[in-house]
Design a protein around this motif. Structure first.
Motif, PDB file in Angstrom:
ATOM      1  N   SER A  22       0.841  -1.202   0.000  1.00  0.00           N
ATOM      2  CA  SER A  22       0.000   0.000   0.000  1.00  0.00           C
ATOM      3  C   SER A  22       0.873   1.248   0.000  1.00  0.00           C
ATOM      4  CB  SER A  22      -0.911   0.029   1.226  1.00  0.00           C
ATOM      5  OG  SER A  22      -1.981  -0.873   1.091  1.00  0.00           O
ATOM      6  N   ARG A  23       0.434   2.248  -0.750  1.00  0.00           N
ATOM      7  CA  ARG A  23       1.112   3.548  -0.774  1.00  0.00           C
ATOM      8  C   ARG A  23       0.285   4.558   0.011  1.00  0.00           C
ATOM      9  NH1 ARG A  23       0.941   5.563  -6.227  1.00  0.00           N
ATOM     10  NH2 ARG A  23       2.199   7.300  -5.432  1.00  0.00           N
ATOM     11  N   PHE A  24       0.949   5.266   0.908  1.00  0.00           N
ATOM     12  CA  PHE A  24       0.317   6.332   1.681  1.00  0.00           C
ATOM     13  C   PHE A  24       1.008   7.641   1.294  1.00  0.00           C
ATOM     14  CE2 PHE A  24      -0.286   2.459   4.031  1.00  0.00           C
ATOM     15  CZ  PHE A  24      -1.545   2.559   4.598  1.00  0.00           C
ATOM     16  N   VAL A  25       0.278   8.511   0.607  1.00  0.00           N
ATOM     17  CA  VAL A  25       0.841   9.782   0.149  1.00  0.00           C
ATOM     18  C   VAL A  25       0.247  10.903   1.003  1.00  0.00           C
ATOM     19  CG1 VAL A  25       1.196  11.343  -1.787  1.00  0.00           C
ATOM     20  CG2 VAL A  25       1.042   8.864  -2.187  1.00  0.00           C
ATOM     21  N   ALA A  26       1.082  11.524   1.817  1.00  0.00           N
ATOM     22  CA  ALA A  26       0.624  12.596   2.707  1.00  0.00           C
ATOM     23  C   ALA A  26       0.921  13.952   2.082  1.00  0.00           C
ATOM     24  CB  ALA A  26       1.304  12.486   4.064  1.00  0.00           C
ATOM     25  N   ARG A  27      -0.086  14.802   2.088  1.00  0.00           N
ATOM     26  CA  ARG A  27       0.067  16.177   1.607  1.00  0.00           C
ATOM     27  C   ARG A  27      -0.370  17.121   2.719  1.00  0.00           C
ATOM     28  NH1 ARG A  27      -1.946  13.055  -2.562  1.00  0.00           N
ATOM     29  NH2 ARG A  27      -0.718  13.086  -4.495  1.00  0.00           N
ATOM     30  N   ALA A  28       0.523  18.018   3.112  1.00  0.00           N
ATOM     31  CA  ALA A  28       0.215  19.013   4.140  1.00  0.00           C
ATOM     32  C   ALA A  28       0.212  20.389   3.495  1.00  0.00           C
ATOM     33  CB  ALA A  28       1.240  18.960   5.270  1.00  0.00           C
ATOM     34  N   ALA A  29      -0.765  21.208   3.867  1.00  0.00           N
ATOM     35  CA  ALA A  29      -0.884  22.539   3.269  1.00  0.00           C
ATOM     36  C   ALA A  29      -1.342  23.544   4.319  1.00  0.00           C
ATOM     37  CB  ALA A  29      -1.875  22.519   2.107  1.00  0.00           C
ATOM     38  N   PRO A  30      -0.837  24.774   4.245  1.00  0.00           N
ATOM     39  CA  PRO A  30      -1.353  25.824   5.134  1.00  0.00           C
ATOM     40  C   PRO A  30      -2.731  26.271   4.654  1.00  0.00           C
ATOM     41  CG  PRO A  30       0.278  26.740   3.633  1.00  0.00           C
ATOM     42  CD  PRO A  30       0.242  25.261   3.374  1.00  0.00           C
ATOM     43  N   VAL A  31      -3.632  26.533   5.595  1.00  0.00           N
ATOM     44  CA  VAL A  31      -4.967  27.045   5.274  1.00  0.00           C
ATOM     45  C   VAL A  31      -5.323  28.113   6.304  1.00  0.00           C
ATOM     46  CG1 VAL A  31      -5.804  24.944   4.148  1.00  0.00           C
ATOM     47  CG2 VAL A  31      -6.064  25.197   6.615  1.00  0.00           C
ATOM     48  N   SER A  32      -6.214  29.019   5.922  1.00  0.00           N
ATOM     49  CA  SER A  32      -6.582  30.107   6.828  1.00  0.00           C
ATOM     50  C   SER A  32      -8.007  29.997   7.348  1.00  0.00           C
ATOM     51  CB  SER A  32      -6.402  31.456   6.127  1.00  0.00           C
ATOM     52  OG  SER A  32      -7.185  31.511   4.947  1.00  0.00           O
ATOM     53  N   ALA A  33      -8.800  29.074   6.775  1.00  0.00           N
ATOM     54  CA  ALA A  33     -10.191  28.910   7.197  1.00  0.00           C
ATOM     55  C   ALA A  33     -10.655  27.510   6.829  1.00  0.00           C
ATOM     56  CB  ALA A  33     -11.086  29.954   6.523  1.00  0.00           C
ATOM     57  N   LYS A  34     -11.718  27.048   7.492  1.00  0.00           N
ATOM     58  CA  LYS A  34     -12.211  25.698   7.209  1.00  0.00           C
ATOM     59  C   LYS A  34     -12.704  25.581   5.771  1.00  0.00           C
ATOM     60  CE  LYS A  34     -16.853  26.463   9.152  1.00  0.00           C
ATOM     61  NZ  LYS A  34     -17.842  25.980  10.155  1.00  0.00           N
ATOM     62  N   GLU A  35     -13.235  26.680   5.213  1.00  0.00           N
ATOM     63  CA  GLU A  35     -13.695  26.644   3.828  1.00  0.00           C
ATOM     64  C   GLU A  35     -12.533  26.382   2.874  1.00  0.00           C
ATOM     65  OE1 GLU A  35     -16.546  28.821   6.310  1.00  0.00           O
ATOM     66  OE2 GLU A  35     -14.391  29.067   5.986  1.00  0.00           O
ATOM     67  N   GLU A  36     -11.391  26.987   3.166  1.00  0.00           N
ATOM     68  CA  GLU A  36     -10.212  26.749   2.330  1.00  0.00           C
ATOM     69  C   GLU A  36      -9.734  25.311   2.478  1.00  0.00           C
ATOM     70  OE1 GLU A  36      -5.659  28.456   1.585  1.00  0.00           O
ATOM     71  OE2 GLU A  36      -6.877  29.231   3.251  1.00  0.00           O
ATOM     72  N   ALA A  37      -9.779  24.785   3.708  1.00  0.00           N
ATOM     73  CA  ALA A  37      -9.382  23.394   3.933  1.00  0.00           C
ATOM     74  C   ALA A  37     -10.285  22.442   3.151  1.00  0.00           C
ATOM     75  CB  ALA A  37      -9.427  23.070   5.422  1.00  0.00           C
ATOM     76  N   GLU A  38     -11.592  22.677   3.195  1.00  0.00           N
ATOM     77  CA  GLU A  38     -12.534  21.814   2.483  1.00  0.00           C
ATOM     78  C   GLU A  38     -12.333  21.915   0.972  1.00  0.00           C
ATOM     79  OE1 GLU A  38     -14.535  19.662   3.753  1.00  0.00           O
ATOM     80  OE2 GLU A  38     -14.712  20.212   5.869  1.00  0.00           O
ATOM     81  N   GLU A  39     -12.036  23.119   0.491  1.00  0.00           N
ATOM     82  CA  GLU A  39     -11.811  23.301  -0.947  1.00  0.00           C
ATOM     83  C   GLU A  39     -10.569  22.545  -1.403  1.00  0.00           C
ATOM     84  OE1 GLU A  39     -10.167  24.679  -4.555  1.00  0.00           O
ATOM     85  OE2 GLU A  39      -9.284  25.217  -2.620  1.00  0.00           O
ATOM     86  N   LYS A  40      -9.488  22.630  -0.630  1.00  0.00           N
ATOM     87  CA  LYS A  40      -8.257  21.922  -0.999  1.00  0.00           C
ATOM     88  C   LYS A  40      -8.449  20.416  -0.906  1.00  0.00           C
ATOM     89  CE  LYS A  40      -4.832  25.500  -0.071  1.00  0.00           C
ATOM     90  NZ  LYS A  40      -3.581  25.881   0.629  1.00  0.00           N
TER      91      LYS A  40
END
Length: 206
Positions: A22-40
């Motif tokens: 199994s491959r586990f690909v983790a992506r971490a990103a800065p966000v400023s609001a929950k709406e931005e997190a949901e969009e990403k």
């Protein structure tokens, strides 16, 4: 106790872990609001739609205004979203989204194996990230008259506050961002310098 700073990551980073096919690909990103997190999150899910799971966790905001959310996205309950979130919390980070995309390799890992995999890949992706420590500011609205504006402006400069908006009418309305640790002294100084002829309202913290 006043929170004077918060920690987040500077930019998006990615890391991959392979466990029994199994491959586990983790992506971490800065966000400023929950709406931005949901969009990403939605963007990642659409772009890598062939993957088996898109498990995630995010934290945004600070103090009582903070929000977090996690999801196992079809993995057994408690094996993915919460382990990701616990790593984020353990690092003291906020304003961050971590999505771990899994490509199933044909071998089941079991509850313990899944928790270990999601925890490990989240730890590894955050090790790659540059961490920022950002000052917390409180947003204040001030109302005063023309007789006291020079003293008010002086205190804004003394306390290194940032004037973000002004409205000069019958009374003067100012919006300022003040470092969290200086808010109490700033209020006292304004009241003293204007003889109490000022209205001060704390709107938000950021």
């Amino acid at each position: 106790m006043i929170q004077e700073t918060y920690k987040t990551i500077q930019s998006s980073v990615q890391e991959e872990l392979k466990v029994k096919g199994s491959r586990f690909v983790a992506r971490a990103a800065p966000v400023s609001a929950k709406e931005e997190a949901e969009e990403k999150l939605g963007r990642i899910s659409r772009e890598f739609h062939e993957a088996t799971h898109h498990c995630f966790a995010y934290r945004v905001g600070i103090g009582d205004g903070g929000v977090d959310r996690s999801s196992d996205a079809g993995e057994p309950a408690g094996t993915a979203g919460q382990p990701i979130l616990q790593v984020i919390r353990g690092e003291g980070l906020t304003n961050i989204l971590v999505v771990v995309t899994r490509y199933f390799g044909g071998t089941k890992l079991g509850i313990g194996g899944l928790i270990k995999a999601y925890t490990t890949v989240t730890q590894e992706v955050l090790r790659k990230a540059a961490i920022l420590e950002i000052p917390v500011f409180h947003h204040l609205e001030l109302k005063t008259d023309y007789a006291h504006i020079s003293n008010v402006m002086r205190e804004i400069n003394v306390f290194e506050a940032k004037l973000t908006a002004s409205d000069y009418r019958e009374t003067i309305q100012l919006q300022v961002n003040v470092p969290a640790q200086k808010v109490s002294d700033f209020r006292e100084a304004l009241i003293d310098r204007t003889g109490g002829q000022i209205k001060i309202k704390v709107v938000t913290e950021s």
